[in-house]
Write a protein that holds these residues in place. Structure first.
Motif, PDB file in Angstrom:
ATOM      1  N   LEU A  32      -7.115  -5.429   3.054  1.00 45.41           N
ATOM      2  CA  LEU A  32      -6.082  -6.246   3.531  1.00 45.41           C
ATOM      3  C   LEU A  32      -7.405  -7.245   4.375  1.00 45.41           C
ATOM      4  O   LEU A  32      -6.799  -8.179   4.339  1.00 45.41           O
ATOM      5  CB  LEU A  32      -5.992  -5.151   4.964  1.00 45.41           C
ATOM      6  CG  LEU A  32      -5.092  -6.505   6.492  1.00 45.41           C
ATOM      7  CD1 LEU A  32      -4.171  -6.568   5.672  1.00 45.41           C
ATOM      8  CD2 LEU A  32      -5.379  -4.738   7.644  1.00 45.41           C
ATOM      9  N   LEU A  66       1.488  -1.668   7.141  1.00 46.06           N
ATOM     10  CA  LEU A  66       1.216  -2.457   6.671  1.00 46.06           C
ATOM     11  C   LEU A  66       2.896  -2.881   6.348  1.00 46.06           C
ATOM     12  O   LEU A  66       2.626  -4.271   6.052  1.00 46.06           O
ATOM     13  CB  LEU A  66       0.169  -2.091   5.612  1.00 46.06           C
ATOM     14  CG  LEU A  66      -0.081  -2.838   4.586  1.00 46.06           C
ATOM     15  CD1 LEU A  66      -0.658  -3.708   5.270  1.00 46.06           C
ATOM     16  CD2 LEU A  66      -1.445  -2.243   3.581  1.00 46.06           C
ATOM     17  N   LEU A  67       3.430  -1.964   5.833  1.00 48.24           N
ATOM     18  CA  LEU A  67       5.151  -2.718   5.802  1.00 48.24           C
ATOM     19  C   LEU A  67       5.414  -3.545   6.508  1.00 48.24           C
ATOM     20  O   LEU A  67       6.058  -4.377   6.343  1.00 48.24           O
ATOM     21  CB  LEU A  67       5.624  -1.411   4.748  1.00 48.24           C
ATOM     22  CG  LEU A  67       7.050  -1.877   3.815  1.00 48.24           C
ATOM     23  CD1 LEU A  67       7.081  -2.787   3.068  1.00 48.24           C
ATOM     24  CD2 LEU A  67       7.589  -0.516   3.711  1.00 48.24           C
ATOM     25  N   ALA A  70       3.045  -7.133   6.479  1.00 49.67           N
ATOM     26  CA  ALA A  70       3.925  -7.509   5.914  1.00 49.67           C
ATOM     27  C   ALA A  70       5.337  -8.179   5.962  1.00 49.67           C
ATOM     28  O   ALA A  70       5.394  -9.447   5.932  1.00 49.67           O
ATOM     29  CB  ALA A  70       3.790  -6.743   4.610  1.00 49.67           C
ATOM     30  N   LEU A  89       1.939  -4.189  -2.173  1.00 44.84           N
ATOM     31  CA  LEU A  89       1.245  -3.769  -1.176  1.00 44.84           C
ATOM     32  C   LEU A  89       1.791  -1.870  -2.243  1.00 44.84           C
ATOM     33  O   LEU A  89       2.602  -1.937  -2.821  1.00 44.84           O
ATOM     34  CB  LEU A  89       2.412  -2.913  -0.217  1.00 44.84           C
ATOM     35  CG  LEU A  89       2.327  -3.879   0.565  1.00 44.84           C
ATOM     36  CD1 LEU A  89       3.101  -3.725   2.131  1.00 44.84           C
ATOM     37  CD2 LEU A  89       1.201  -4.805   0.959  1.00 44.84           C
ATOM     38  N   ALA A  98       2.913   2.836   2.894  1.00 43.05           N
ATOM     39  CA  ALA A  98       1.811   2.131   1.872  1.00 43.05           C
ATOM     40  C   ALA A  98       0.029   1.749   2.971  1.00 43.05           C
ATOM     41  O   ALA A  98       0.617   1.661   4.170  1.00 43.05           O
ATOM     42  CB  ALA A  98       2.283   0.966   1.973  1.00 43.05           C
ATOM     43  N   LYS A  99      -0.748   1.974   2.147  1.00 40.00           N
ATOM     44  CA  LYS A  99      -2.210   1.175   3.138  1.00 40.00           C
ATOM     45  C   LYS A  99      -3.001   0.881   1.885  1.00 40.00           C
ATOM     46  O   LYS A  99      -4.042   0.911   2.316  1.00 40.00           O
ATOM     47  CB  LYS A  99      -2.628   2.643   3.446  1.00 40.00           C
ATOM     48  CG  LYS A  99      -3.229   4.153   2.147  1.00 40.00           C
ATOM     49  CD  LYS A  99      -3.556   4.888   2.530  1.00 40.00           C
ATOM     50  CE  LYS A  99      -4.926   4.202   3.008  1.00 40.00           C
ATOM     51  NZ  LYS A  99      -6.324   6.586   3.662  1.00 40.00           N
ATOM     52  N   CYS A 101      -3.886  -2.958  -0.615  1.00 46.55           N
ATOM     53  CA  CYS A 101      -2.612  -3.864  -0.592  1.00 46.55           C
ATOM     54  C   CYS A 101      -3.313  -4.837  -1.750  1.00 46.55           C
ATOM     55  O   CYS A 101      -5.074  -4.718  -1.929  1.00 46.55           O
ATOM     56  CB  CYS A 101      -2.372  -5.102   0.173  1.00 46.55           C
ATOM     57  SG  CYS A 101      -4.049  -6.037   1.445  1.00 46.55           S
TER      58      CYS A 101
END
Length: 143
Positions: A32, A66-67, A70, A89, A98-99, A101
């Motif tokens: 990230l 995260l998703l 984004a 992702l 999701a973790k 990218c």
């Protein structure tokens, strides 16, 4: 901004050591942090605050943070249409948030940082392909 600008900027981070929650080119970063650093270089200030997160944040909370972030900041595209400069992702386990990218650097290649590795460019091998959760473009792409 052009796709080549994104890839060139991401390549400047190659070799930066992995450091959880960091985002300092040449000093330390996680996946990230790499994305955040590329954003800062090309777009300016980060659009969302990043709260502290533990390595197992996704498993503990079960939220797809995260998703969600984004989707607020980037432009979602079909995963099969991701091209150079786009963001992928990944879900490390099916059904989990999701973790991870990465930035697509060339057809079949990604730039990313992960535990135990410096920022590197690796092939988008089937192991990674099976884990793609979503794909995004930076807003305002010219090409």
């Amino acid at each position: 901004m052009r796709r080549a600008d994104i890839v060139d900027t991401a390549r400047e981070w190659l070799g930066t050591p992995y450091q959880h929650q960091a985002s300092r080119k040449g000093v330390g970063t996680d996946c990230l942090g790499l994305l955040r650093g590329v954003w800062r270089a090309l777009c300016g200030a980060e659009p969302l605050p990043v709260p502290p997160y533990a390595p197992d944040w996704a498993e503990l909370k079960g939220e797809d943070a995260l998703l969600k972030a984004a989707r607020e900041v980037l432009v979602e595209i079909p995963a099969g249409k991701a091209a150079e400069g786009d963001v992928l992702l990944f879900r490390m386990v099916q059904g989990a948030p999701a973790k991870h990218c990465a930035i697509v650097s060339a057809p079949g290649w990604i730039i990313h940082a992960y535990w135990g590795r410096s920022v590197c460019q690796t092939r988008l091998v089937p192991w990674w392909e099976r884990r793609i959760a979503a794909a995004f473009s930076f807003p305002g792409l010219e090409d």
